[in-house]
Design a protein around this motif. Structure first.
Motif, mmCIF file in Angstrom:
data_model
loop_
_atom_site.group_PDB
_atom_site.id
_atom_site.type_symbol
_atom_site.label_atom_id
_atom_site.label_comp_id
_atom_site.label_asym_id
_atom_site.label_seq_id
_atom_site.Cartn_x
_atom_site.Cartn_y
_atom_site.Cartn_z
ATOM 1 N N SER A 160 0.815 -1.220 0.000
ATOM 2 C CA SER A 160 0.000 0.000 0.000
ATOM 3 C C SER A 160 0.849 1.271 0.000
ATOM 4 O O SER A 160 0.321 2.368 -0.058
ATOM 5 C CB SER A 160 -0.940 -0.007 1.205
ATOM 6 N N CYS A 161 2.162 1.117 0.080
ATOM 7 C CA CYS A 161 3.069 2.270 0.068
ATOM 8 C C CYS A 161 3.576 2.532 -1.339
ATOM 9 O O CYS A 161 3.569 1.657 -2.191
ATOM 10 C CB CYS A 161 4.267 2.003 0.974
ATOM 11 N N GLU A 162 4.021 3.748 -1.544
ATOM 12 C CA GLU A 162 4.616 4.113 -2.825
ATOM 13 C C GLU A 162 6.031 4.622 -2.565
ATOM 14 O O GLU A 162 6.243 5.810 -2.351
ATOM 15 C CB GLU A 162 3.781 5.175 -3.520
ATOM 16 N N PRO A 163 7.022 3.705 -2.594
ATOM 17 C CA PRO A 163 8.407 4.149 -2.365
ATOM 18 C C PRO A 163 8.940 4.923 -3.573
ATOM 19 O O PRO A 163 8.318 4.946 -4.638
ATOM 20 C CB PRO A 163 9.165 2.828 -2.194
ATOM 21 N N LEU A 164 10.071 5.539 -3.395
ATOM 22 C CA LEU A 164 10.740 6.199 -4.519
ATOM 23 C C LEU A 164 10.953 5.180 -5.632
ATOM 24 O O LEU A 164 11.132 3.990 -5.374
ATOM 25 C CB LEU A 164 12.089 6.759 -4.080
ATOM 26 N N LYS A 165 10.942 5.645 -6.852
ATOM 27 C CA LYS A 165 11.067 4.738 -7.999
ATOM 28 C C LYS A 165 12.341 3.899 -7.933
ATOM 29 O O LYS A 165 12.333 2.727 -8.291
ATOM 30 C CB LYS A 165 11.017 5.537 -9.298
ATOM 31 N N PHE A 167 13.709 2.716 -5.349
ATOM 32 C CA PHE A 167 13.585 1.698 -4.312
ATOM 33 C C PHE A 167 12.490 0.687 -4.597
ATOM 34 O O PHE A 167 12.313 -0.264 -3.841
ATOM 35 C CB PHE A 167 13.303 2.340 -2.948
ATOM 36 N N ASP A 168 11.747 0.873 -5.657
ATOM 37 C CA ASP A 168 10.616 0.001 -5.962
ATOM 38 C C ASP A 168 11.094 -1.425 -6.268
ATOM 39 O O ASP A 168 12.109 -1.625 -6.918
ATOM 40 C CB ASP A 168 9.843 0.561 -7.156
ATOM 41 N N LEU A 170 12.671 -5.047 -5.509
ATOM 42 C CA LEU A 170 13.615 -5.749 -4.645
ATOM 43 C C LEU A 170 14.357 -4.836 -3.662
ATOM 44 O O LEU A 170 14.536 -5.227 -2.502
ATOM 45 C CB LEU A 170 14.603 -6.551 -5.492
ATOM 46 N N PRO A 171 14.795 -3.633 -4.042
ATOM 47 C CA PRO A 171 15.517 -2.804 -3.069
ATOM 48 C C PRO A 171 14.721 -2.514 -1.790
ATOM 49 O O PRO A 171 15.251 -2.644 -0.691
ATOM 50 C CB PRO A 171 15.809 -1.514 -3.844
ATOM 51 N N ILE A 172 13.459 -2.152 -1.918
ATOM 52 C CA ILE A 172 12.672 -1.855 -0.719
ATOM 53 C C ILE A 172 12.407 -3.121 0.090
ATOM 54 O O ILE A 172 12.346 -3.093 1.318
ATOM 55 C CB ILE A 172 11.353 -1.103 -1.069
ATOM 56 N N THR A 173 12.304 -4.256 -0.610
ATOM 57 C CA THR A 173 12.123 -5.537 0.077
ATOM 58 C C THR A 173 13.356 -5.870 0.911
ATOM 59 O O THR A 173 13.239 -6.292 2.067
ATOM 60 C CB THR A 173 11.845 -6.657 -0.943
ATOM 61 N N LEU A 174 14.535 -5.662 0.354
ATOM 62 C CA LEU A 174 15.771 -5.937 1.089
ATOM 63 C C LEU A 174 15.964 -4.974 2.258
ATOM 64 O O LEU A 174 16.434 -5.377 3.331
ATOM 65 C CB LEU A 174 16.972 -5.877 0.146
#
Length: 196
Positions: A160-165, A167-168, A170-174
């Motif tokens: 439900s979040c919108e991270p920076l492009k 970080f979208d 795998l990066p945000i998952t890690l």
């Protein structure tokens, strides 16, 4: 009895194979998107860990060690784990086809899940007896389940979040996995302190 509780709690919280030892990361990242598939994978891993320990500890203790074949431990353990995973896959395919389909390629990957191999080798390295080895394997499996459940909840919130492009994906998952991992560092010393 006190020592068994310490071994169990340490394996679940302090020495969590996924969050502290970074073993079993592939299914942790791959199957934690949905709670039901995370639960199915966790139960399968717990079963394989317990059965692998029940098979590998006697093989090492009564066959490899007395015959001076301890150097074959890793090869033998991998073969035992592979056979057990095939058994789990056959059972799931026959009796729980929906779970088998949702786990997909990650079910056969239990064979290469270093957490399963790691717990069997750690039981030997720590010189645990059979009961202690089984308790440690149960704790490792429950710790894997706890990590999967926690991260499944985190990932459902991340949708439900919108991270920076940048970080979208795998990066945000890690990054989220590392934050969950750091949170488990707080359990160090807690288990030993419970029994003082």
């Amino acid at each position: 009895m006190k020592q068994l509780v310490i071994i169990l709690m340490s394996a679940v919280l302090v020495n969590n194979f996924v969050l502290s030892k970074f073993m079993g990361i592939c299914p942790f990242l791959g199957v934690s998107k949905k709670l039901d598939s995370a639960m199915g994978m966790s139960v399968a891993v717990i079963f394989v860990m317990l059965m692998a320990t029940a098979a590998t500890w006697p093989i090492y203790t009564y066959l490899l060690l007395p015959n001076h074949l301890a150097y074959l431990q890793t090869v033998v353990f991998i073969l035992v784990i592979a056979a057990l995973v095939q058994l789990v896959e056959i059972i799931l395919k026959k009796y729980v086809p929906a779970l088998h389909k949702s786990l997909g390629v990650y079910l056969p990957l239990i064979t290469t899940n270093c957490a399963v191999l790691g717990v069997t080798i750690l039981n030997i390295d720590e010189e645990y007896n059979f009961i202690q080895s089984m308790v440690n394997s149960l704790g490792a499996g429950l710790g894997f389940m706890l990590a999967m459940f926690l991260f499944s909840g985190v990932r459902s919130k991340m949708e439900s979040c919108e991270p920076l492009k940048s970080f979208d994906g795998l990066p945000i998952t890690l990054i989220a996995a590392s934050i969950v991992s750091v949170s488990f560092m707080g359990f160090a010393g807690v288990v030993e302190g419970m029994f003082k």
